[in-house]
Design a protein around this motif. Structure first.
Motif, PDB file in Angstrom:
ATOM      1  N   GLY A  85       0.850  -1.192   0.000  1.00 58.79           N
ATOM      2  CA  GLY A  85       0.000   0.000   0.000  1.00 58.79           C
ATOM      3  C   GLY A  85       0.878   1.231   0.000  1.00 58.79           C
ATOM      4  N   SER A  86       0.347   2.352  -0.538  1.00 54.78           N
ATOM      5  CA  SER A  86       1.211   3.536  -0.546  1.00 54.78           C
ATOM      6  C   SER A  86       1.386   4.090   0.856  1.00 54.78           C
ATOM      7  N   ASP A  87       0.501   3.736   1.787  1.00 54.19           N
ATOM      8  CA  ASP A  87       0.735   4.160   3.172  1.00 54.19           C
ATOM      9  C   ASP A  87       2.069   3.614   3.684  1.00 54.19           C
ATOM     10  N   GLU A  88       2.384   2.380   3.324  1.00 48.85           N
ATOM     11  CA  GLU A  88       3.674   1.845   3.754  1.00 48.85           C
ATOM     12  C   GLU A  88       4.823   2.559   3.034  1.00 48.85           C
ATOM     13  N   VAL A  89       4.643   2.818   1.743  1.00 48.95           N
ATOM     14  CA  VAL A  89       5.680   3.536   0.995  1.00 48.95           C
ATOM     15  C   VAL A  89       5.901   4.921   1.623  1.00 48.95           C
ATOM     16  N   LEU A  90       4.791   5.574   1.977  1.00 45.83           N
ATOM     17  CA  LEU A  90       4.897   6.887   2.632  1.00 45.83           C
ATOM     18  C   LEU A  90       5.653   6.773   3.958  1.00 45.83           C
ATOM     19  N   ALA A  91       5.290   5.779   4.756  1.00 47.91           N
ATOM     20  CA  ALA A  91       5.934   5.617   6.067  1.00 47.91           C
ATOM     21  C   ALA A  91       7.445   5.445   5.896  1.00 47.91           C
ATOM     22  N   THR A 110      -4.667  18.490   4.733  1.00 51.25           N
ATOM     23  CA  THR A 110      -4.088  17.506   3.825  1.00 51.25           C
ATOM     24  C   THR A 110      -4.346  16.108   4.367  1.00 51.25           C
ATOM     25  N   TYR A 111      -3.689  15.127   3.785  1.00 48.96           N
ATOM     26  CA  TYR A 111      -3.863  13.737   4.208  1.00 48.96           C
ATOM     27  C   TYR A 111      -3.470  13.632   5.687  1.00 48.96           C
ATOM     28  N   SER A 112      -4.386  13.156   6.515  1.00 55.06           N
ATOM     29  CA  SER A 112      -4.137  13.241   7.954  1.00 55.06           C
ATOM     30  C   SER A 112      -3.163  12.178   8.458  1.00 55.06           C
ATOM     31  N   LEU A 154       3.356  16.840  -0.394  1.00 55.09           N
ATOM     32  CA  LEU A 154       2.073  17.369  -0.866  1.00 55.09           C
ATOM     33  C   LEU A 154       1.322  16.272  -1.585  1.00 55.09           C
ATOM     34  N   PRO A 155       0.030  16.123  -1.348  1.00 55.70           N
ATOM     35  CA  PRO A 155      -0.725  15.275  -2.252  1.00 55.70           C
ATOM     36  C   PRO A 155      -1.146  16.115  -3.467  1.00 55.70           C
ATOM     37  N   ASN A 156      -1.108  15.530  -4.633  1.00 54.20           N
ATOM     38  CA  ASN A 156      -1.640  16.203  -5.822  1.00 54.20           C
ATOM     39  C   ASN A 156      -2.441  15.192  -6.633  1.00 54.20           C
ATOM     40  N   VAL A 184       5.596  13.969  -3.832  1.00 54.68           N
ATOM     41  CA  VAL A 184       4.258  14.256  -4.354  1.00 54.68           C
ATOM     42  C   VAL A 184       3.451  12.963  -4.261  1.00 54.68           C
ATOM     43  N   ASP A 185       2.416  13.010  -3.445  1.00 57.77           N
ATOM     44  CA  ASP A 185       1.577  11.838  -3.178  1.00 57.77           C
ATOM     45  C   ASP A 185       0.427  11.864  -4.189  1.00 57.77           C
ATOM     46  N   GLU A 186       0.550  11.029  -5.222  1.00 54.73           N
ATOM     47  CA  GLU A 186      -0.414  11.073  -6.332  1.00 54.73           C
ATOM     48  C   GLU A 186      -1.487   9.977  -6.230  1.00 54.73           C
ATOM     49  N   ALA A 187      -2.033   9.800  -5.028  1.00 56.82           N
ATOM     50  CA  ALA A 187      -3.057   8.758  -4.837  1.00 56.82           C
ATOM     51  C   ALA A 187      -4.234   8.926  -5.802  1.00 56.82           C
ATOM     52  N   TYR A 188      -4.539  10.198  -6.170  1.00 59.80           N
ATOM     53  CA  TYR A 188      -5.745  10.465  -6.986  1.00 59.80           C
ATOM     54  C   TYR A 188      -5.427  11.013  -8.369  1.00 59.80           C
ATOM     55  N   ILE A 189      -4.167  10.931  -8.787  1.00 58.05           N
ATOM     56  CA  ILE A 189      -3.736  11.643  -9.993  1.00 58.05           C
ATOM     57  C   ILE A 189      -4.477  11.189 -11.250  1.00 58.05           C
ATOM     58  N   GLN A 210       2.440   6.641  -5.892  1.00 57.71           N
ATOM     59  CA  GLN A 210       1.104   6.311  -6.404  1.00 57.71           C
ATOM     60  C   GLN A 210       0.612   5.020  -5.743  1.00 57.71           C
ATOM     61  N   THR A 211      -0.655   4.696  -5.985  1.00 55.75           N
ATOM     62  CA  THR A 211      -1.251   3.524  -5.354  1.00 55.75           C
ATOM     63  C   THR A 211      -2.166   2.797  -6.331  1.00 55.75           C
ATOM     64  N   LEU A 212      -2.317   1.501  -6.137  1.00 55.97           N
ATOM     65  CA  LEU A 212      -3.301   0.747  -6.920  1.00 55.97           C
ATOM     66  C   LEU A 212      -4.674   0.776  -6.245  1.00 55.97           C
ATOM     67  N   SER A 213      -4.770   1.436  -5.073  1.00 56.71           N
ATOM     68  CA  SER A 213      -6.002   1.356  -4.283  1.00 56.71           C
ATOM     69  C   SER A 213      -7.168   2.114  -4.895  1.00 56.71           C
ATOM     70  N   LYS A 214      -6.895   3.222  -5.564  1.00 56.19           N
ATOM     71  CA  LYS A 214      -7.995   4.061  -6.026  1.00 56.19           C
ATOM     72  C   LYS A 214      -8.275   3.830  -7.501  1.00 56.19           C
ATOM     73  N   SER A 215      -7.392   4.310  -8.385  1.00 59.03           N
ATOM     74  CA  SER A 215      -7.715   4.249  -9.810  1.00 59.03           C
ATOM     75  C   SER A 215      -7.663   2.828 -10.374  1.00 59.03           C
ATOM     76  N   ARG A 222      -3.489  -4.045  -1.374  1.00 63.55           N
ATOM     77  CA  ARG A 222      -2.407  -3.342  -0.680  1.00 63.55           C
ATOM     78  C   ARG A 222      -1.119  -3.277  -1.514  1.00 63.55           C
ATOM     79  N   VAL A 223      -1.147  -2.492  -2.555  1.00 64.27           N
ATOM     80  CA  VAL A 223       0.069  -2.257  -3.333  1.00 64.27           C
ATOM     81  C   VAL A 223       0.185  -0.766  -3.659  1.00 64.27           C
ATOM     82  N   GLY A 224       1.329  -0.196  -3.333  1.00 64.42           N
ATOM     83  CA  GLY A 224       1.637   1.177  -3.706  1.00 64.42           C
ATOM     84  C   GLY A 224       3.062   1.230  -4.215  1.00 64.42           C
TER      85      GLY A 224
HETATM   86  C1  PLP Z   1      -5.779   6.611  -0.084  1.00 67.39           C
HETATM   87  C2  PLP Z   1      -4.580   7.456   0.084  1.00 67.39           C
HETATM   88  C3  PLP Z   1      -3.323   6.899   0.280  1.00 67.39           C
HETATM   89  C4  PLP Z   1      -3.089   5.466   0.670  1.00 67.39           C
HETATM   90  O1  PLP Z   1      -3.435   4.527  -0.130  1.00 67.39           O
HETATM   91  P1  PLP Z   1      -3.015   3.004   0.087  1.00 67.39           P
HETATM   92  O2  PLP Z   1      -4.319   2.299   0.093  1.00 67.39           O
HETATM   93  O3  PLP Z   1      -2.267   2.846   1.379  1.00 67.39           O
HETATM   94  O4  PLP Z   1      -2.178   2.732  -1.090  1.00 67.39           O
HETATM   95  C5  PLP Z   1      -2.210   7.729   0.307  1.00 67.39           C
HETATM   96  N1  PLP Z   1      -2.340   9.055   0.182  1.00 67.39           N
HETATM   97  C6  PLP Z   1      -3.531   9.640   0.044  1.00 67.39           C
HETATM   98  C7  PLP Z   1      -3.607  11.106  -0.085  1.00 67.39           C
HETATM   99  C8  PLP Z   1      -4.689   8.850   0.004  1.00 67.39           C
HETATM  100  O5  PLP Z   1      -5.874   9.434  -0.078  1.00 67.39           O
END
Ligand code: PLP
Length: 356
Positions: A85-91, A110-112, A154-156, A184-189, A210-215, A222-224
């Motif tokens: 997940g990108s949360d782990e990549v972010l951490a 921003t992302y809390s 920053l998320p963008n 640049v956190d492109e979760a929604y790009i 980026q993440t596979l979770s949204k788009s 759980r892959v980012g």
């Molecule tokens: C959803 C989200 C993520 C995390 O997504 P993962 O499910 O952990 O890949 C990261 N950043 C932002 C801004 C998000 O909204």
């Protein structure tokens, strides 16, 4: 509180994820999941990977997935890092790249999860207020504008506002801060923004996540991933290999490769979400909502005559859940994930009842 906790644990304020209700038949518009299922090719690949080979550890370097991402985005596999997940990549990025003496800069809204990681790793933070119309002003991140010259995240598009910055503004920020990392956190790009991945070739301080979770409709897998210079990727690898060598399991690897390779399904579902978002925005305007311009798979809206918490509660009575944040500046907004047309129709029907 327990006497067995380390001082760090006692001081944490963990992230609170949106609710995952057990009840079925709810219209779930609260955690920005994709309303469409993953590509059928993803399910096929995961089924095909379900065999005796699960007794073996997965590839610790996730080579096949990093190659697929490299091909898709025009970068070398050595410029790609993948995580659970990108949360782990972010951490891992917070620990490996953003933990320096100067405080980390990010928007006040921003992302809390960002302040949570700061707490976990003892990183000092400097929040930069969004403008009154909830935009990130790139000038606030240029040298001289801020007090510190710390790293930036920053998320963008930004979350939870949904507002996107043009690529030129991202590049100004990255170019003006060559001695610190800009993430640049492109979760929604993929829902309407311009990705900063092409800038990686010119800026060795830029990390795009980026993440596979949204788009790609795979929040459950759980892959980012991160794309950046090989030096940044190596930093992430060093922390990952000091923590968990196998963050991507065999099934996730198989599914993620198939997801990255099925571009047609990805384009088609993203386009459907964007169409529904624009229709939902028009419907909300019809009820008198102010809706921030969204480049994401959610909208952020407030009503001049209705309290947001009460609206969220009233929608819940109708079986529709949306997200409400009790945070300063945004406590009169609702964040509404874009569902299917049918789910958004249910929302509109419920609002008709509420507004009378
Ligand atoms: C959803 C989200 C993520 C995390 O997504 P993962 O499910 O952990 O890949 C990261 N950043 C932002 C801004 C998000 O909204």
């Amino acid at each position: 509180m327990s006497r067995f906790w380390s001082p760090v644990v006692a001081g944490l304020s963990p992230y609170v994820p949106g609710e995952q209700p057990k009840l079925r038949n709810l219209v779930k518009l609260n955690t920005n999941e994709n309303p469409y299922g993953p590509s059928p090719k993803v399910l096929e690949a995961i089924r095909a990977a379900c065999d005796d080979s699960l007794r073996l550890y997965p590839d610790p370097g996730a080579e096949q997935l990093r190659q697929a991402i490299g091909r898709r985005y025009g970068v070398e596999p050595a410029q790609v890092f993948v995580g659970n997940g990108s949360d782990e990549v972010l951490a891992l990025a917070f620990q490996a790249l953003l933990n320096h003496d100067a405080p980390l800069r990010f928007p006040d809204i921003t992302y809390s999860f960002y302040p949570v990681y700061c707490g976990l790793y003892g990183i000092r933070q400097q929040t930069v207020p969004l403008t009154t119309d909830f935009r990130i002003d790139p000038a606030d991140y240029l040298p001289g504008a801020g007090k510190g010259a710390g790293p930036v995240i920053l998320p963008n598009p930004n979350a939870p506002t949904g507002r996107a910055l043009p690529l030129g503004d991202i590049e100004r920020i990255v170019a003006a801060n060559p001695d610190v990392v800009v993430v640049v956190d492109e979760a929604y790009i993929d829902f309407g923004g311009e990705s900063a991945v092409p800038l990686v070739a010119r800026h060795d301080n830029l990390l795009v996540i980026q993440t596979l979770s949204k788009s790609r409709s795979l929040a459950g897998l759980r892959v980012g991933y991160a794309i950046g210079s090989t030096a940044l990727i190596e930093g992430l690898d060093r922390v990952k290999n000091s923590f968990n060598s196998y963050p991507i399991d065999r099934l996730a690897l198989a599914g993620a490769v198939a997801a990255i390779e099925d571009d047609a399904y990805f384009q088609q579902t993203c386009a459907a979400v964007v169409r529904t978002r624009d229709a939902l925005t028009a419907d909300l305007h019809g009820f008198g909502f102010e809706v921030l311009p969204s480049a994401a798979n959610f909208v952020f809206a407030r009503h001049p005559g209705r309290d947001a918490a009460q609206l969220a509660a009233a929608l819940r009575q109708e079986g529709i859940i949306v997200r409400h944040f009790r945070h300063p500046r945004i406590d009169q907004f609702l964040r509404i994930s874009v569902g299917t047309d049918a789910e958004c129709h249910s929302l509109v029907q419920a609002l008709k009842g509420i507004f009378g």
